[in-house]
Design a protein around this motif. Structure first.
Motif, PDB file in Angstrom:
ATOM      1  N   LEU A   1     -35.616  -4.084   3.090  1.00 18.11           N
ATOM      2  CA  LEU A   1     -34.331  -4.717   3.002  1.00 18.11           C
ATOM      3  C   LEU A   1     -33.264  -4.247   1.977  1.00 18.11           C
ATOM      4  O   LEU A   1     -32.094  -4.341   2.105  1.00 18.11           O
ATOM      5  CB  LEU A   1     -34.693  -6.122   2.890  1.00 18.11           C
ATOM      6  CG  LEU A   1     -35.181  -6.808   4.324  1.00 18.11           C
ATOM      7  CD1 LEU A   1     -35.831  -8.261   4.043  1.00 18.11           C
ATOM      8  CD2 LEU A   1     -34.351  -6.807   5.294  1.00 18.11           C
ATOM      9  N   ALA A   2     -34.068  -3.840   0.662  1.00 16.40           N
ATOM     10  CA  ALA A   2     -33.289  -3.855  -0.448  1.00 16.40           C
ATOM     11  C   ALA A   2     -32.873  -2.410  -0.485  1.00 16.40           C
ATOM     12  O   ALA A   2     -31.600  -2.471  -0.728  1.00 16.40           O
ATOM     13  CB  ALA A   2     -34.091  -3.747  -1.849  1.00 16.40           C
ATOM     14  N   ILE A   3     -33.266  -1.332   0.170  1.00 21.02           N
ATOM     15  CA  ILE A   3     -32.813  -0.077   0.185  1.00 21.02           C
ATOM     16  C   ILE A   3     -31.908  -0.082   1.450  1.00 21.02           C
ATOM     17  O   ILE A   3     -30.757   0.579   1.026  1.00 21.02           O
ATOM     18  CB  ILE A   3     -33.969   0.777   0.742  1.00 21.02           C
ATOM     19  CG1 ILE A   3     -35.157   1.205  -0.429  1.00 21.02           C
ATOM     20  CG2 ILE A   3     -33.437   1.952   1.335  1.00 21.02           C
ATOM     21  CD1 ILE A   3     -36.377   1.815   0.049  1.00 21.02           C
ATOM     22  N   THR A   4     -32.071  -0.734   2.423  1.00 19.40           N
ATOM     23  CA  THR A   4     -30.974  -0.536   3.620  1.00 19.40           C
ATOM     24  C   THR A   4     -30.014  -1.677   3.162  1.00 19.40           C
ATOM     25  O   THR A   4     -28.873  -1.126   3.606  1.00 19.40           O
ATOM     26  CB  THR A   4     -31.750  -1.076   4.934  1.00 19.40           C
ATOM     27  OG1 THR A   4     -32.966  -0.689   5.049  1.00 19.40           O
ATOM     28  CG2 THR A   4     -30.757  -0.786   6.047  1.00 19.40           C
ATOM     29  N   GLY A   5     -29.994  -2.496   2.371  1.00 17.91           N
ATOM     30  CA  GLY A   5     -28.874  -3.232   2.030  1.00 17.91           C
ATOM     31  C   GLY A   5     -27.958  -2.510   0.957  1.00 17.91           C
ATOM     32  O   GLY A   5     -26.782  -2.667   0.972  1.00 17.91           O
ATOM     33  N   LEU A   6     -28.678  -1.757   0.089  1.00 23.18           N
ATOM     34  CA  LEU A   6     -27.890  -0.874  -0.901  1.00 23.18           C
ATOM     35  C   LEU A   6     -27.045   0.215   0.066  1.00 23.18           C
ATOM     36  O   LEU A   6     -26.100   0.401  -0.246  1.00 23.18           O
ATOM     37  CB  LEU A   6     -28.650  -0.205  -1.742  1.00 23.18           C
ATOM     38  CG  LEU A   6     -28.316   0.780  -2.906  1.00 23.18           C
ATOM     39  CD1 LEU A   6     -27.214   0.130  -3.596  1.00 23.18           C
ATOM     40  CD2 LEU A   6     -29.359   1.382  -3.690  1.00 23.18           C
ATOM     41  N   GLY A   7     -27.610   0.573   1.025  1.00 21.39           N
ATOM     42  CA  GLY A   7     -26.814   1.967   1.639  1.00 21.39           C
ATOM     43  C   GLY A   7     -25.982   1.097   2.590  1.00 21.39           C
ATOM     44  O   GLY A   7     -24.747   1.820   2.423  1.00 21.39           O
TER      45      GLY A   7
END
Length: 294
Positions: free
Chosen positions: A13-19
């Motif tokens: 969730l954190a990685i994809t949200g940053l993307g």
């Protein structure tokens, strides 16, 4: 085991949200460059390709082993889809209204769900389907008044871009291979096409903005979004592409002093709340996630 699954989910969730956040600057930066289609596509793609090679060399040195740029046939096919999606996306911005583009790109999540359902037998969970429906309603509210101003060719290009990206996301989910560099390497296709078609000269008034876009923000965005399917389902990753729909009008408002309408603000609030509620629901139900009962 359950703690590991929950930790992976939080990481995803954190990685994809940053993307998704980084991707939201794409349209404002291309607009700031103030150039013609082929030069903008060439500058955007070439800078992405250079960034991909630098990242690849750094990873090889840090990890002490060669990292695959294109992991197998799945990586090659995903690169083709990402490359086509990039061409269609930039072309759509030059052939239809920006509102139409962001609205039609919102179908990335729906296409991801359908493709994963057909080919991976991943039936979307009720919570995911409800969230997508709410988010699409928010997108419709944002651009509902401007759909008539577009053109059919540009609209179809935006649909083709959403479909291409959804296919690439699903391939990443199916293969479970490291696809973080694939969207960046895929820039070779639009770069070659743009250079062949560009003709005489780089007609870009402010090339630094499109270079910033291609060299910094897009590599960050696509690396994160391509890594997301290792931890999240394809439809969930697709939903994070909707952050561009929410935030791009805000950046355009701040940069170009084009204030968003009340409809835009209301629709953006719906999208953000739906995405936040879905992520919170998933994080609070690790047992259900582990059992596939979302």
């Amino acid at each position: 085991m359950m703690k590991a699954a929950s930790s992976d989910r939080h990481r995803g969730l954190a990685i994809t949200g940053l993307g998704g956040l980084a991707l939201s600057f794409d349209i404002p930066l291309m607009r700031s460059a103030d150039g013609a289609f082929w030069p903008v596509l060439a500058a955007r793609s070439l800078s992405m390709l250079v960034a991909a090679l630098i990242i690849w060399l750094v990873l090889n040195r840090v990890l002490g082993r060669a990292q695959p740029l294109l992991p197998g046939r799945a990586g090659l096919l995903a690169a083709l889809l990402y490359g086509l999606g990039s061409v269609f996306f930039v072309a759509s911005l030059f052939h239809t209204a920006s509102a139409n583009v962001v609205f039609l790109l919102a179908f990335t999540s729906m296409f991801s769900a359908l493709i994963a359902w057909i080919f991976l037998k991943e039936r979307p969970a009720p919570a995911t389907l409800v969230t997508m429906a709410v988010m699409l309603a928010g997108v419709a509210l944002i651009v509902g008044g401007g759909f008539e101003g577009g053109h059919l060719t540009g609209d179809l290009m935006a649909v083709a871009s959403a479909l291409s990206i959804a296919g690439a996301i699903t391939l990443g989910r199916a293969s479970m291979r490291p696809m973080g560099l694939v969207p960046l390497v895929s820039a070779a296709l639009p770069a070659g096409l743009a250079l062949a078609m560009m003709g005489d000269g780089w007609a870009i008034e402010a090339p630094q903005w499109v270079l910033l876009d291609g060299f910094v923000l897009l590599p960050l965005a696509f690396f994160c979004l391509a890594t997301g399917p290792r931890y999240l389902s394809a439809p969930e990753v697709g939903m994070f592409y909707l952050l561009e729909t929410v935030l791009a009008p805000v950046w355009i408002w701040l940069i170009f002093a084009e204030a968003p309408t009340g409809r835009t603000l209301a629709g953006g609030a719906i999208l953000i709340l739906a995405l936040f509620a879905h992520a919170l629901w998933q994080m609070r139900r690790p047992q259900a996630v582990e059992a596939g009962l979302r």
